[in-house]
Structures are given as structure tokens and as C-alpha cells.
Scaffold this active site. Structure first.
Site, PDB file in Angstrom:
ATOM      1  N   LYS A 129      24.808 -29.164 -15.161  1.00 32.49           N
ATOM      2  CA  LYS A 129      24.449 -30.382 -15.912  1.00 32.49           C
ATOM      3  C   LYS A 129      25.217 -30.469 -17.226  1.00 32.49           C
ATOM      4  O   LYS A 129      25.758 -31.510 -17.571  1.00 32.49           O
ATOM      5  CB  LYS A 129      22.950 -30.409 -16.250  1.00 32.49           C
ATOM      6  CG  LYS A 129      22.025 -30.474 -15.072  1.00 32.49           C
ATOM      7  CD  LYS A 129      20.592 -30.696 -15.512  1.00 32.49           C
ATOM      8  CE  LYS A 129      20.037 -29.657 -16.459  1.00 32.49           C
ATOM      9  NZ  LYS A 129      19.742 -28.351 -15.922  1.00 32.49           N
ATOM     10  N   ARG A 152      11.489 -33.041 -17.859  1.00 36.45           N
ATOM     11  CA  ARG A 152      11.355 -31.851 -17.010  1.00 36.45           C
ATOM     12  C   ARG A 152      10.009 -31.824 -16.302  1.00 36.45           C
ATOM     13  O   ARG A 152       9.780 -30.933 -15.481  1.00 36.45           O
ATOM     14  CB  ARG A 152      11.466 -30.613 -17.902  1.00 36.45           C
ATOM     15  CG  ARG A 152      12.723 -29.786 -17.628  1.00 36.45           C
ATOM     16  CD  ARG A 152      12.739 -28.677 -18.644  1.00 36.45           C
ATOM     17  NE  ARG A 152      13.601 -27.592 -18.337  1.00 36.45           N
ATOM     18  CZ  ARG A 152      14.783 -27.414 -18.904  1.00 36.45           C
ATOM     19  NH1 ARG A 152      15.278 -28.314 -19.719  1.00 36.45           N
ATOM     20  NH2 ARG A 152      15.482 -26.328 -18.630  1.00 36.45           N
ATOM     21  N   ARG A 206      27.569 -15.033 -14.399  1.00 33.08           N
ATOM     22  CA  ARG A 206      28.982 -15.215 -14.746  1.00 33.08           C
ATOM     23  C   ARG A 206      29.101 -15.885 -16.127  1.00 33.08           C
ATOM     24  O   ARG A 206      29.903 -15.487 -16.965  1.00 33.08           O
ATOM     25  CB  ARG A 206      29.681 -16.058 -13.672  1.00 33.08           C
ATOM     26  CG  ARG A 206      31.197 -15.903 -13.734  1.00 33.08           C
ATOM     27  CD  ARG A 206      31.944 -16.699 -12.688  1.00 33.08           C
ATOM     28  NE  ARG A 206      31.196 -16.916 -11.467  1.00 33.08           N
ATOM     29  CZ  ARG A 206      31.042 -18.122 -10.910  1.00 33.08           C
ATOM     30  NH1 ARG A 206      31.563 -19.178 -11.463  1.00 33.08           N
ATOM     31  NH2 ARG A 206      30.364 -18.257  -9.785  1.00 33.08           N
ATOM     32  N   ARG A 222      22.690 -16.403 -24.465  1.00 31.22           N
ATOM     33  CA  ARG A 222      21.337 -16.960 -24.570  1.00 31.22           C
ATOM     34  C   ARG A 222      20.297 -15.927 -24.145  1.00 31.22           C
ATOM     35  O   ARG A 222      20.478 -15.235 -23.142  1.00 31.22           O
ATOM     36  CB  ARG A 222      21.227 -18.187 -23.668  1.00 31.22           C
ATOM     37  CG  ARG A 222      21.796 -19.433 -24.299  1.00 31.22           C
ATOM     38  CD  ARG A 222      21.881 -20.552 -23.308  1.00 31.22           C
ATOM     39  NE  ARG A 222      20.621 -20.808 -22.601  1.00 31.22           N
ATOM     40  CZ  ARG A 222      20.415 -21.883 -21.852  1.00 31.22           C
ATOM     41  NH1 ARG A 222      21.361 -22.791 -21.724  1.00 31.22           N
ATOM     42  NH2 ARG A 222      19.273 -22.054 -21.252  1.00 31.22           N
ATOM     43  N   ARG A 232      12.605 -19.405 -14.901  1.00 32.26           N
ATOM     44  CA  ARG A 232      13.054 -20.777 -15.166  1.00 32.26           C
ATOM     45  C   ARG A 232      13.217 -21.546 -13.864  1.00 32.26           C
ATOM     46  O   ARG A 232      12.911 -22.740 -13.780  1.00 32.26           O
ATOM     47  CB  ARG A 232      14.374 -20.765 -15.956  1.00 32.26           C
ATOM     48  CG  ARG A 232      14.171 -20.309 -17.409  1.00 32.26           C
ATOM     49  CD  ARG A 232      15.462 -19.922 -18.074  1.00 32.26           C
ATOM     50  NE  ARG A 232      16.375 -21.023 -18.252  1.00 32.26           N
ATOM     51  CZ  ARG A 232      17.703 -20.883 -18.376  1.00 32.26           C
ATOM     52  NH1 ARG A 232      18.259 -19.690 -18.320  1.00 32.26           N
ATOM     53  NH2 ARG A 232      18.455 -21.930 -18.567  1.00 32.26           N
TER      54      ARG A 232
HETATM   55  P1  AMP Z   1      17.953 -25.603 -21.028  1.00 30.73           P
HETATM   56  O1  AMP Z   1      19.029 -25.305 -22.003  1.00 30.73           O
HETATM   57  O2  AMP Z   1      17.865 -27.034 -20.637  1.00 30.73           O
HETATM   58  O3  AMP Z   1      17.994 -24.694 -19.806  1.00 30.73           O
HETATM   59  O4  AMP Z   1      16.552 -25.290 -21.764  1.00 30.73           O
HETATM   60  C1  AMP Z   1      16.266 -24.013 -22.268  1.00 30.73           C
HETATM   61  C2  AMP Z   1      14.774 -23.869 -22.460  1.00 30.73           C
HETATM   62  O5  AMP Z   1      14.308 -24.830 -23.418  1.00 30.73           O
HETATM   63  C3  AMP Z   1      13.924 -24.116 -21.229  1.00 30.73           C
HETATM   64  O6  AMP Z   1      13.838 -22.973 -20.394  1.00 30.73           O
HETATM   65  C4  AMP Z   1      12.594 -24.495 -21.856  1.00 30.73           C
HETATM   66  O7  AMP Z   1      11.917 -23.367 -22.340  1.00 30.73           O
HETATM   67  C5  AMP Z   1      13.023 -25.318 -23.064  1.00 30.73           C
HETATM   68  N1  AMP Z   1      13.150 -26.745 -22.736  1.00 30.73           N
HETATM   69  C6  AMP Z   1      14.293 -27.494 -22.723  1.00 30.73           C
HETATM   70  N2  AMP Z   1      14.050 -28.757 -22.380  1.00 30.73           N
HETATM   71  C7  AMP Z   1      12.722 -28.835 -22.134  1.00 30.73           C
HETATM   72  C8  AMP Z   1      11.854 -29.877 -21.719  1.00 30.73           C
HETATM   73  N3  AMP Z   1      12.323 -31.116 -21.465  1.00 30.73           N
HETATM   74  N4  AMP Z   1      10.539 -29.596 -21.589  1.00 30.73           N
HETATM   75  C9  AMP Z   1      10.055 -28.374 -21.846  1.00 30.73           C
HETATM   76  N5  AMP Z   1      10.813 -27.344 -22.227  1.00 30.73           N
HETATM   77  C10 AMP Z   1      12.142 -27.552 -22.375  1.00 30.73           C
END
Ligand code: AMP
Length: 280
Positions: free
Chosen positions: A13, A88, A126, A139, A150
Site C-alpha cells: 500500500k 481499518r 525483507r 519499525r 497484525r
Molecule cells: P501501519 O503502518 O498502517 O501498518 O500501522 C501501524 C500500526 O498503527 C497498526 O498496527 C496499528 O496499531 C496502528 N494503526 C494505524 N492505522 C490504524 C487505524 N486506522 N486504526 C487503528 N490502528 C491503526
């Protein structure tokens, strides 16, 4: 252009969003990035989100909805945006719908990147190795254990959105297992088709006044034809009369005036019809 990119962690994404930013001059709004920035800056939101994120859980809906509500109002988002990682959950999607409606904005498309879960673990590992090699901080949630969590929260809470947007006829699915270039090309084709068909289903389903942005005089004429049957202005015609300024924002001035005029005419005609019926 306003888009949502849906897909599990590691589905690409972020990469595709960056390409769309370049191509369309719109902004990428990643709730994950915003939350990471909040964690780094130790803001109250960051402090709230830190442990949840590290454990691979989801931050409460109201927190992320609040962040997005503020963000889409910023001037740099006026040209359009790509939502990456938001919504989400179904409640977040519903909140987004309400938010966009309130701001009189439409979504153009929701694009799902569908990938094979088995490959995701490899991809994320990776990505972590590449970041380490570049000397960048990896991260905290890019570990196999957290990724498993996740993925589980994606399956339980985010996958229902596939049905949500499919039911709303907004969803386009792309095979995220293709190369980055191929995925980009496929997204390009989808967006071109959306553009040609005059926008999303949401735009098509808009009130007659909204549709009149494309053919204002025609839409208003149609409303006027229907009106005499009703004793009072129909709800739709009423809406058209109330919202002409918004609806015809992009239409030529002359045509806008015609739409407003006809909408007003609709009201008059309806009133006359009612009076006639009353005296009969
Ligand atoms: P991402 O970078 O999109 O994978 O997000 C990293 C982490 O941020 C996720 O695993 C959640 O803990 C939190 N997070 C990001 N976006 C959301 C969302 N829309 N709703 C809830 N938690 C979020």
C-alpha cells in the site's frame, strides 16, 4: 481524487500510495505514519498508541477518526488524498462516510491489494533487513511475532471492509502478488475507468442537484417534469433547490443559473399544482 488503499501489512500500500502521490499530486494520509510520528513526539495520542502499536493491536477508532478528520481539512489535502491504513474497521468506515458527507466530498475508489499471506511474512522480513542495511531504524512492529498479530487483526477487523465497500459498489481488487510495476499499471487502469465513468458509485448515486454538476440544465429539467405530480416539492427537488450552489460548483456559470432557475421553477410549479388540486 480521493482513494482508499486496502490491504494487509506488507501488501505494498505504502509503495503504491507514494507512486500515486507523484502521479496525481495528491497527499498520502497514512494513519500508521501519523501515529508513529505522535509516538516519537510523545504527544498524548502517541503515549496512548505506543503500546497498542508495539503489540500489533488497533488504536481506538475515535483516536484515528479524530486524526483523519483534522488531516483531510488541511489545505494540502484539498486536491485529493490517498488513505493508507485507514479505515481499518467498519465503524471507522462508517465514521469516514459521515465525515465525507458532512464535508461534501466523494470517494473515487477503494482499491484492495490482495496478497498471499504466506508471502507477507517474507516481505516484511525483507523490508526490515533492507532498512537495517540502510542504517535506518526498523519499525518495532516489523517482527514475525507482531506481524502475525497484525495479520490476525487485519483478518478479523479490516477484512469485513472488503464486503462493506463491495456492498457499496466501491471496491476494485488488484492482485498484489504482481510486480510493483504491474500493480501500479493496474491501479492506473482502474482510476482511468473511474474517471471515464464520471467518478465513483457514490457520485453517481448523489442527489439530482449533485448530478447536475455534469448536466445541470438537464437534471433540473428532469426534476421539473416530475414535480407537478406532487402536492408539495418532492424531497429530491427540495434538496436540489436547497443545494444548487454546491451541486453546480464545477459547472459553467450559465448552466448553474439555469439549474437554480429550474429548481426554483419546480417549487413554483408544485405549489401551483397543489393549489389547483385544492380548488378542485
Ligand atoms: P501501519 O503502518 O498502517 O501498518 O500501522 C501501524 C500500526 O498503527 C497498526 O498496527 C496499528 O496499531 C496502528 N494503526 C494505524 N492505522 C490504524 C487505524 N486506522 N486504526 C487503528 N490502528 C491503526
Amino acid at each position: 481524487m480521493r482513494l482508499i488503499l486496502l490491504g494487509p501489512p506488507g501488501s505494498g500500500k505504502g509503495t503504491q500510495a507514494q507512486r500515486l502521490v507523484q502521479q496525481h499530486g495528491i497527499v498520502q494520509l497514512s494513519t500508521g505514519d501519523m501515529l508513529r510520528a505522535a509516538v516519537a513526539a510523545q504527544t498524548p495520542i502517541g503515549l496512548k498508541a505506543k503500546d497498542i502499536m508495539a503489540a500489533g493491536g488497533l488504536v481506538p477508532d475515535e483516536v484515528v477518526v479524530g486524526i483523519i478528520a483534522d488531516r483531510i481539512e488541511q489545505p494540502d489535502a484539498a486536491n485529493g488524498f490517498i488513505l493508507d491504513g485507514f479505515p481499518r474497521t467498519v465503524p471507522q468506515a462508517e465514521a469516514l462516510d459521515a465525515l465525507l458527507k458532512q464535508k461534501q466530498m466523494n470517494l473515487d475508489a477503494v482499491i484492495e491489494l490482495r496478497v498471499n499471506e504466506g508471502v507477507l511474512l517474507e516481505r516484511v522480513e525483507r523490508r526490515a533487513a533492507e532498512m537495517r542495511a540502510r542504517g535506518e531504524a526498523v519499525r518495532a512492529d516489523d517482527t514475525p511475532e507482531v506481524l502475525t498479530k497484525r495479520l490476525a487483526s487485519y483478518r478479523d477487523q479490516t477484512e469485513p471492509l472488503i464486503h462493506y465497500y463491495s456492498d457499496h459498489r466501491m471496491l476494485a481488487t488488484v492482485d498484489g502478488m504482481m510486480s510493483i510495476e504491474q500493480v501500479t499499471a493496474e491501479i492506473g487502469r482502474i482510476l482511468a475507468a473511474v474517471g471515464k465513468s464520471g467518478g465513483s458509485r457514490a457520485a453517481k448515486k448523489a442527489s439530482p442537484a449533485k448530478r447536475s454538476a455534469k448536466a445541470p440544465a438537464k437534471a433540473a429539467k428532469k426534476a421539473a417534469k416530475k414535480a407537478p405530480k406532487a402536492a408539495a416539492p418532492t424531497k429530491k427537488a427540495g434538496k436540489a433547490a436547497k443545494k444548487p450552489a454546491k451541486a453546480v460548483k464545477k459547472a459553467p456559470k450559465k448552466a448553474s443559473k439555469a439549474a437554480v432557475k429550474t429548481a426554483k421553477g419546480t417549487r413554483k410549479t408544485s405549489a401551483k399544482a397543489a393549489k389547483k388540486r385544492a380548488t378542485r
